[in-house]
Design a protein around this motif. Structure first.
Motif, PDB file in Angstrom:
ATOM      1  N   UNK A   8      58.644  51.966  46.219  1.00 63.30           N
ATOM      2  CA  UNK A   8      57.634  51.243  45.450  1.00 63.30           C
ATOM      3  C   UNK A   8      57.968  49.756  45.476  1.00 63.30           C
ATOM      4  N   UNK A   9      56.963  48.898  45.421  1.00 63.39           N
ATOM      5  CA  UNK A   9      57.231  47.460  45.311  1.00 63.39           C
ATOM      6  C   UNK A   9      57.675  47.061  43.912  1.00 63.39           C
ATOM      7  N   UNK A  10      57.323  47.883  42.912  1.00 59.92           N
ATOM      8  CA  UNK A  10      57.681  47.626  41.515  1.00 59.92           C
ATOM      9  C   UNK A  10      58.498  48.803  40.995  1.00 59.92           C
ATOM     10  N   UNK A  11      59.746  48.531  40.622  1.00 64.40           N
ATOM     11  CA  UNK A  11      60.657  49.591  40.192  1.00 64.40           C
ATOM     12  C   UNK A  11      61.255  49.228  38.835  1.00 64.40           C
ATOM     13  N   UNK A  12      61.305  50.221  37.951  1.00 62.48           N
ATOM     14  CA  UNK A  12      61.860  50.052  36.611  1.00 62.48           C
ATOM     15  C   UNK A  12      63.040  51.001  36.434  1.00 62.48           C
ATOM     16  N   UNK A  13      64.152  50.477  35.928  1.00 59.63           N
ATOM     17  CA  UNK A  13      65.306  51.296  35.556  1.00 59.63           C
ATOM     18  C   UNK A  13      65.276  51.474  34.043  1.00 59.63           C
ATOM     19  N   UNK A  14      64.906  52.675  33.598  1.00 57.76           N
ATOM     20  CA  UNK A  14      64.916  53.033  32.182  1.00 57.76           C
ATOM     21  C   UNK A  14      65.808  54.251  31.989  1.00 57.76           C
ATOM     22  N   UNK A  15      66.894  54.293  32.751  1.00 51.65           N
ATOM     23  CA  UNK A  15      67.754  55.476  32.827  1.00 51.65           C
ATOM     24  C   UNK A  15      68.870  55.491  31.792  1.00 51.65           C
ATOM     25  N   UNK A  16      68.978  54.440  30.977  1.00 54.84           N
ATOM     26  CA  UNK A  16      70.011  54.454  29.954  1.00 54.84           C
ATOM     27  C   UNK A  16      71.184  53.560  30.284  1.00 54.84           C
ATOM     28  N   UNK A  17      72.238  53.698  29.498  1.00 52.91           N
ATOM     29  CA  UNK A  17      73.355  52.752  29.509  1.00 52.91           C
ATOM     30  C   UNK A  17      74.076  52.665  30.847  1.00 52.91           C
ATOM     31  N   UNK A  18      73.987  53.672  31.695  1.00 51.65           N
ATOM     32  CA  UNK A  18      74.703  53.635  32.977  1.00 51.65           C
ATOM     33  C   UNK A  18      74.114  52.620  33.958  1.00 51.65           C
ATOM     34  N   UNK A  19      72.858  52.200  33.736  1.00 46.98           N
ATOM     35  CA  UNK A  19      72.223  51.193  34.600  1.00 46.98           C
ATOM     36  C   UNK A  19      72.379  51.613  36.064  1.00 46.98           C
ATOM     37  N   UNK A  20      71.826  52.766  36.368  1.00 45.78           N
ATOM     38  CA  UNK A  20      72.070  53.456  37.629  1.00 45.78           C
ATOM     39  C   UNK A  20      71.697  52.616  38.848  1.00 45.78           C
ATOM     40  N   UNK A  21      70.629  51.830  38.752  1.00 51.26           N
ATOM     41  CA  UNK A  21      70.179  51.060  39.903  1.00 51.26           C
ATOM     42  C   UNK A  21      70.858  49.702  40.021  1.00 51.26           C
ATOM     43  N   UNK A  22      71.758  49.397  39.116  1.00 50.92           N
ATOM     44  CA  UNK A  22      72.460  48.117  39.144  1.00 50.92           C
ATOM     45  C   UNK A  22      73.524  48.049  40.216  1.00 50.92           C
TER      46      UNK A  22
END
Length: 405
Positions: free
Chosen positions: A176-190
């Protein structure tokens, strides 16, 4: 487009039929077993990773945007609660979620080793049914939902912005061109890890025995937890009893059992989680971070539901502006980052109180709580607290003002 559109449409229909009423048997909204088809190569306009309160708030705000929105989570919608599930009642009204309320709570009682003080709040809390609220939010969104475990972002050469972002899941790569990380404290996509005890995290654990009470009780006692607090949230026949420690290394199982025993309640149905107590960058490498992944849990109180709604709405409005071609992705990222950062002062004040209050002599703390019992002080202090993420932000007319600004 999805590689299996017929199956996807069937999943959508099942999801919309799924309503988690109290006492109603759960019907799964997504395919399981052999029906769990691969999603590899699926491309959408917006990919929201995490069906948390924040992720659902983003999806809700995107309703009617005209773009394709996919919401993914490791668990089924509303399957795994990790908090006491209470929020300011005005927020639940503003979002049309009152059907999920189990008990409204107009008073808070604070207890120290030297006494108790009861406050009548200028607004009330409400304990709600987690599963039902999640489904109410989802049904307002128009998004498609799939169960999938997000493993991380597919690496790219360098750190330049890319037009389409690829996310690796256990069901394939989603784009996707627009991606949201709402996965919690682990910040998985960071980019980097975020693990306790080094990370600025609190930890909480609670039990859910049967029980009746009227007030939202808070215990501030070093003998119970050295840096933190205990709580009891009444929920129409259920007592949500738990303990939070501001120190990641602090143990919470023993104190939780101790508090339940003190209240003559059975320690059953455990649930818990880590939660942040410091803001983090709300954007990174063209990805939007919201909720616990951006540190949006308010320090001191550990309240993260209201702020998840609040920042989720703000994120959703920026995404909508991009989909409607009123703003570029780069501009939306910058605006959302500035919006989140603008709350640093309020989070800093709450963070300073989180460090200070556990260090106060218990008698002095008790005196301070009694001094604050004057109604004008209660109204002013709790009014300030609500103002930091006010429910009026959820109203449509506010959305128009902000989108035109």
């Amino acid at each position: 487009m999805n590689a299996n559109p017929a199956s996807a449409r069937a999943n959508d229909q099942r999801a919309y039929r799924h309503r988690a009423r109290v006492g109603q048997m759960t019907v799964r909204a997504t395919a399981r077993g052999a029906e769990r088809h691969r999603l590899d190569g699926t491309k959408v306009d917006v990919l929201i990773c995490g069906a948390s309160f924040a992720g659902l708030a983003v999806a809700r705000e995107l309703a009617g945007c005209g773009g394709s929105v996919l919401l993914v989570d490791r668990y089924e919608l509303g399957e795994r609660a990790t908090s006491a599930c209470a929020a300011p009642t005005p927020w639940l009204h503003a979002l049309g979620l009152t059907d999920a309320i189990r008990q409204e709570i107009p008073h808070m009682r604070f207890t120290t080793p030297h006494g108790s003080v009861r406050y009548r709040l200028p607004w009330s809390w409400s304990a709600f049914d987690y599963r039902h609220l999640c489904h109410l939010l989802y049904e307002q969104s128009g998004a498609r939902f799939q169960t999938a475990t997000v493993k991380g972002r597919v690496p790219v050469d360098g750190r330049r912005a890319v037009e389409v972002i690829s996310v690796l899941t256990d069901r394939g790569v989603l784009k996707a061109p627009l991606v949201v990380d709402a996965l919690g404290w682990k910040r998985v996509l960071g980019r980097s890890g975020y693990q306790p005890p080094a990370a600025p995290l609190s930890r909480g654990l609670e039990v859910h025995p049967d029980g009746q009470s009227e007030d939202l009780d808070v215990w501030i006692e070093r003998s119970l937890v050295r840096r933190g607090y205990g709580w009891r949230v009444p929920a129409a026949g259920e007592a949500r009893v738990g303990v939070a420690s501001y120190a990641p290394s602090g143990h919470v199982r023993g104190p939780t059992d101790e508090l339940a025993e003190r209240l003559e309640l059975e320690a059953v149905r455990y649930q818990g989680n880590w939660f942040p107590h410091r803001l983090r960058p709300a954007i990174e490498d063209s990805i939007f971070y919201v909720g616990d992944s951006a540190g949006h849990c308010f320090p001191l109180s550990g309240e993260g539901i209201r702020t998840a709604f609040y920042f989720g709405i703000a994120c959703g409005r920026e995404l909508t502006a991009v989909l409607e071609q009123r703003r570029s992705r780069a501009a939306a990222l910058e605006r959302y980052a500035s919006f989140s950062a603008a709350h640093a002062r309020a989070f800093g004040i709450a963070g300073a109180l989180q460090r200070t209050i556990p260090a106060l002599p218990p008698r002095l703390l008790t005196y301070g709580l009694r001094l604050m019992a004057r109604q004008w002080l209660i109204d002013r202090s709790f009014g300030w607290y609500l103002d930091q993420a006010h429910p009026s932000f959820a109203l449509p007319e506010r959305a128009k003002i902000r989108s035109d600004g």
